[in-house]
Scaffold this active site. Structure first.
Site, short mmCIF file in Angstrom:
data_model
loop_
_atom_site.label_atom_id
_atom_site.label_comp_id
_atom_site.label_asym_id
_atom_site.label_seq_id
_atom_site.Cartn_x
_atom_site.Cartn_y
_atom_site.Cartn_z
N GLU A 1 -39.42 1.09 -37.97
CA GLU A 1 -39.64 2.69 -38.74
C GLU A 1 -38.67 3.52 -38.51
OE1 GLU A 1 -42.65 4.18 -36.18
OE2 GLU A 1 -44.10 2.60 -36.58
N LYS B 1 -36.16 6.24 -37.17
CA LYS B 1 -36.17 7.23 -35.94
C LYS B 1 -35.81 8.20 -36.51
CE LYS B 1 -34.89 6.87 -31.18
NZ LYS B 1 -34.43 8.43 -30.97
N ASP C 1 -34.69 12.12 -36.17
CA ASP C 1 -34.07 12.76 -35.01
C ASP C 1 -34.68 14.07 -35.02
OD1 ASP C 1 -32.44 12.95 -33.02
OD2 ASP C 1 -30.63 13.53 -34.12
N TYR D 1 -46.37 8.64 -35.84
CA TYR D 1 -46.14 7.39 -35.66
C TYR D 1 -46.52 6.64 -34.64
CZ TYR D 1 -43.06 9.62 -32.00
OH TYR D 1 -42.57 10.14 -30.97
N LYS E 1 -29.94 1.82 -32.39
CA LYS E 1 -28.97 3.36 -32.90
C LYS E 1 -28.05 2.85 -33.85
CE LYS E 1 -30.90 6.32 -29.71
NZ LYS E 1 -30.19 7.08 -28.89
N CYS F 1 2.97 32.56 -32.62
CA CYS F 1 1.63 32.73 -32.95
C CYS F 1 1.43 33.17 -34.35
CB CYS F 1 1.06 33.93 -31.87
SG CYS F 1 -0.86 34.34 -32.22
N CYS G 1 -0.14 36.99 -34.35
CA CYS G 1 0.62 38.15 -33.95
C CYS G 1 2.20 37.93 -34.11
CB CYS G 1 0.19 38.85 -32.50
SG CYS G 1 0.61 37.78 -31.36
N CYS H 1 -0.40 31.65 -27.03
CA CYS H 1 0.51 32.87 -27.39
C CYS H 1 0.47 33.81 -26.19
CB CYS H 1 -0.67 33.57 -28.65
SG CYS H 1 -0.19 35.09 -28.82
N CYS I 1 -2.47 40.39 -29.21
CA CYS I 1 -2.68 39.61 -30.19
C CYS I 1 -4.16 39.97 -30.89
CB CYS I 1 -2.53 38.05 -29.83
SG CYS I 1 -3.13 36.82 -30.97
S1 IVH Z 1 -42.35 5.47 -30.72
C1 IVH Z 1 -43.67 4.15 -26.56
N1 IVH Z 1 -41.47 5.95 -33.35
O1 IVH Z 1 -37.41 8.61 -30.43
C2 IVH Z 1 -43.15 4.59 -28.05
N2 IVH Z 1 -40.32 7.19 -31.51
O2 IVH Z 1 -36.19 7.63 -28.01
C3 IVH Z 1 -42.22 5.86 -28.22
N3 IVH Z 1 -38.98 8.91 -32.66
O3 IVH Z 1 -39.46 10.44 -27.99
C4 IVH Z 1 -41.91 6.31 -29.29
N4 IVH Z 1 -39.12 8.26 -34.67
O4 IVH Z 1 -39.14 11.22 -30.38
C5 IVH Z 1 -41.35 6.23 -31.99
N5 IVH Z 1 -41.03 6.11 -35.64
C6 IVH Z 1 -40.90 6.54 -34.33
C7 IVH Z 1 -39.72 7.45 -33.93
C8 IVH Z 1 -39.66 7.80 -32.72
C9 IVH Z 1 -38.38 8.95 -33.72
C10 IVH Z 1 -38.30 9.44 -31.31
C11 IVH Z 1 -39.54 9.87 -30.53
C12 IVH Z 1 -39.25 9.35 -29.08
C13 IVH Z 1 -37.72 8.80 -29.27
C14 IVH Z 1 -37.66 7.67 -28.22
#
Ligand code: IVH
Length: 673
Positions: free
Chosen positions: A113, A115, A117, A223, A312, A406, A409, A424, A429
């Site tokens: 999925e 992730k 932010d 999620y 990540k 600067c 000034c 400066c 200034c």
């Molecule tokens: S699952 C135990 N699924 O990522 C399962 N987290 O670093 C916990 N997040 O605190 C999370 N998209 O805020 C899950 N599709 C996704 C997510 C997701 C974003 C965030 C979530 C969590 C953080 C973990």
């Protein structure tokens, strides 16, 4: 060896705690996610090598920030865990090996999925109605933000089927376009821009006024189906997501089922390719075991489930051209080179400038006007130039030379031998003046909201303000006549200026912008010396006798107040009604050798204390010589537990630590003072 490791571990814990506070409570991270993760990893590695360094409540075993004091703290029915991270294929394969060892035989399928932010949220539906929405907080206790979350249109108030009870997890986020628009408006109003969409989302959910949340255009993706009453839990996560969608909850259409890790890797790569074009910011992807019974077998550590991992992505980069290199003059006269770029979208926001830090950095990277460069958002905060694409360098490009005068000034620029920046030397200034005003009004300074760049520039240009004392002479008419200032904003700003008169002394000392006097030094000086006049008159001997104040800071304080203009400024501030003395409570706050019943005691605060903010209670205790810490251990002398106290209270009871309530706390501290 072990001593060195212990010292480093302590330092890492301190830094992690500080950055968690910035991230979770202030919604304003000071470092990038990758830098933060590196701190956690280093600590985990140290603790693995020296198990005796493991301590109760080490950040390697806890998640997130403590719930903020403004909201009602709520214990989660099911704790919200965090995720372990993997940064490349090797780490992902390692994760799978650990998982397979825990499963002892069966081979799982996966779901990948995006992730998002944003801000994780626990949602509770009863009889099909949205009943509660809670932030993660520290994973065990979160904040009740239900009224705010009700305003998010993609979260249904009513499910399509009235199940007795449904607990789920989701991510609340701010789409990129909404983020850009919000920051545009904020900048126009002179308010600080949010660093990234995550902070904007968190800041918008954790507001006391739900009508403002409603205006912020937040969205959500569900999620995780966490628990279900009235219907049996599905066998797989994929079916759980399908059920959530069927009930009317928003589920990300990019979620993918994968048969094995190779498919997972292909999906991760595909998602990374699409990343930039998505209407929301993702910082990676989450890889999860699909079969729920295998999740149960795999189990969790105290912090992470073994059945999921966050993969990540590296920070987003983009290529663009340097139009010009400008030199910015800061409050202390420091000259900072800034690259003006051909605008380019990175991580969902348009970037038109990047810092080049200082002369040495420019030289090291050899950035020239006309160059094509790779830029990157460090933790989506400040864009940086990573490197120059030398193959695209125009033949006429010449090395950049920092000015020796600067740009604002014309005064001479001097670079001290031990410094990386030139400064400066101009006494009047205009650039320094502008930054001094902005610093004075900043959040950590006198916190004058609404007095941002646009306003300060106009006030300076029209000669209505020369220094910070002039702010207190402004009237409604003058302010309302400025560009883009209605009567209402003008009176708001005026009220803010007025309110700043009553700020504590340490804020004033910080806001004056004396070199080397940061927030901490200002607090110590205010606490020990008690009045701005005493600080201004103190010799270097007296100043260095103050705990934590070294010769460099002492010298700088003297240099500042030896200038007649600065003494005059202080006098005018006092005459304008700005508080220049510490209140009795503030004075004792940093007494070096406190005595009395609380001296040297280690105290933990938890829950909401009646009649006290967390800050006030902490300041009170510190004034009495107690040390206030975040976690309960055998060394804790006392736990003060208010309303809705959570795991800390349980832990205190388990360890037999003395616990008192709000009233007893008030009575005891009263007695002691
Ligand atoms: S699952 C135990 N699924 O990522 C399962 N987290 O670093 C916990 N997040 O605190 C999370 N998209 O805020 C899950 N599709 C996704 C997510 C997701 C974003 C965030 C979530 C969590 C953080 C973990």
């Amino acid at each position: 060896m072990i001593e060195e490791a212990r010292r480093r571990a302590l330092e890492l814990r301190r830094q992690i705690a500080e950055h968690r506070r910035h991230y979770y409570l202030e919604n304003a991270p000071a470092i990038s996610d990758a830098e933060y993760d590196a701190l956690e990893r280093e600590l985990a590695a140290l603790e693995a090598r020296f198990p005796e360094l493991r301590s109760d409540g080490s950040p390697t075993e806890t998640v997130g920030g403590e719930p903020g004091p403004e909201f009602v703290a709520v214990r989660h029915a099911i704790p919200l865990l965090s995720l372990d991270n993997a940064y490349d294929e090797g780490e992902l394969r390692h994760w799978e090996q650990r998982l397979l060892r825990a499963l002892r035989g069966p081979v799982p399928r996966y779901v990948v999925e995006p992730k998002i932010d944003g801000l994780s949220m626990a949602l509770l539906y009863r009889e099909g109605r949205l009943e509660g929405a809670f932030t993660r907080g520290n994973g065990v206790v979160g904040e009740d933000v239900t009224p705010n979350v009700r305003t998010i249109s993609s979260i249904p108030g009513q499910l399509r089927r009235p199940l007795a009870r449904l607990d789920l997890r989701g991510e609340v986020y701010m789409p990129k376009p909404a983020f850009a628009e919000l920051n545009r408006l904020r900048t126009e109003e002179g308010l600080p821009a949010f660093a990234n969409p995550r902070n904007a989302a968190a800041g918008s959910v954790r507001l006391l006024d739900a009508s403002i949340t409603a205006s912020r255009n937040l969205q959500c993706f569900a999620y995780e189906l966490a628990a279900l009453e009235d219907a049996s839990m599905p066998a797989t996560h994929g079916e759980g997501l399908a059920l959530l969608a069927e009930l009317g909850l928003p589920v990300n259409p990019l979620n993918r089922a994968c048969a094995d890790l190779d498919e997972v890797l292909a999906t991760l790569a595909e998602l990374e390719r699409r990343r930039d074009a998505l209407p929301y910011v993702i910082d990676g992807a989450v890889v999860k075991v699909d079969e729920l019974h295998l999740r149960a077998t795999a189990g969790s550590t105290s912090k992470f489930p073994r059945w999921a991992v966050a993969f990540k992505y590296p920070p987003e980069q983009a290529r663009t051209r340097v139009h010009a290199i400008l030199v910015h003059v800061g409050r202390t006269g420091a000259l900072t080179p800034v690259a003006e770029l051909e605008p380019v979208v990175v991580g969902g926001t348009t970037v038109a400038r990047a810092t080049l830090h200082n002369e040495d950095e420019i030289r090291r990277k050899d950035v020239r006007v006309g160059d094509r460069v790779v830029i990157e958002k460090a933790g989506e905060v400040i864009p940086q130039v990573v490197r120059v694409l030398l193959e695209d360098r125009p033949p006429e490009a010449v090395p950049f030379v920092m000015p020796d005068h600067c740009p604002a000034c014309g005064a001479q620029v001097v670079r001290e031998p031990d410094e990386v920046v030139g400064r400066c030397t101009g006494a009047v200034c205009p650039a320094k003046r502008r930054e001094a005003l902005l610093h004075y009004a900043s959040r950590a300074g006198m916190d004058i909201q609404g007095l941002g760049e646009a306003l300060v520039d106009q006030l300076l240009a029209r000669g209505q303000v020369r220094d910070v004392a002039d702010l207190y002479r402004l009237d409604l008419e003058t302010l309302a006549a400025l560009d883009r200032m209605g009567h209402k904003s003008a009176s708001n700003v005026l009220a803010q200026i007025d309110a700043s008169r009553a700020r504590p002394l340490h804020r004033l000392l910080y806001a004056l912008g004396i070199r080397h006097v940061g927030e901490r030094a200002a607090r110590v000086l205010a606490g020990e010396l008690g009045a701005a006049r005493v600080v201004a008159d103190a010799g270097e001997d007296l100043l260095t006798s103050v705990p934590e104040i070294g010769p460099k800071t002492a010298r700088s304080v003297r240099v500042f107040f030896d200038q007649p203009d600065n003494r005059d400024l202080l006098a005018r501030l006092g005459a304008a009604g700005v508080r220049t003395e510490a209140l009795p409570g503030e004075r004792t706050a940093v007494r070096s050798t406190p005595s009395g019943p609380w001296a040297g005691k280690t105290v933990v605060l938890t829950g909401t204390l009646e009649g006290w903010t967390r800050e006030e209670a902490k300041a009170r205790l510190e004034a009495l010589g107690a040390k206030v810490v975040g976690t309960v251990s055998r060394n804790t002398d006392l736990v003060v537990a208010g309303e809705a106290a959570g795991s800390k209270l349980d832990r205190a009871r388990a360890l037999g630590v003395r616990v008192i309530g709000s009233q007893e706390f008030a009575a005891l501290t009263e007695e002691a003072s």
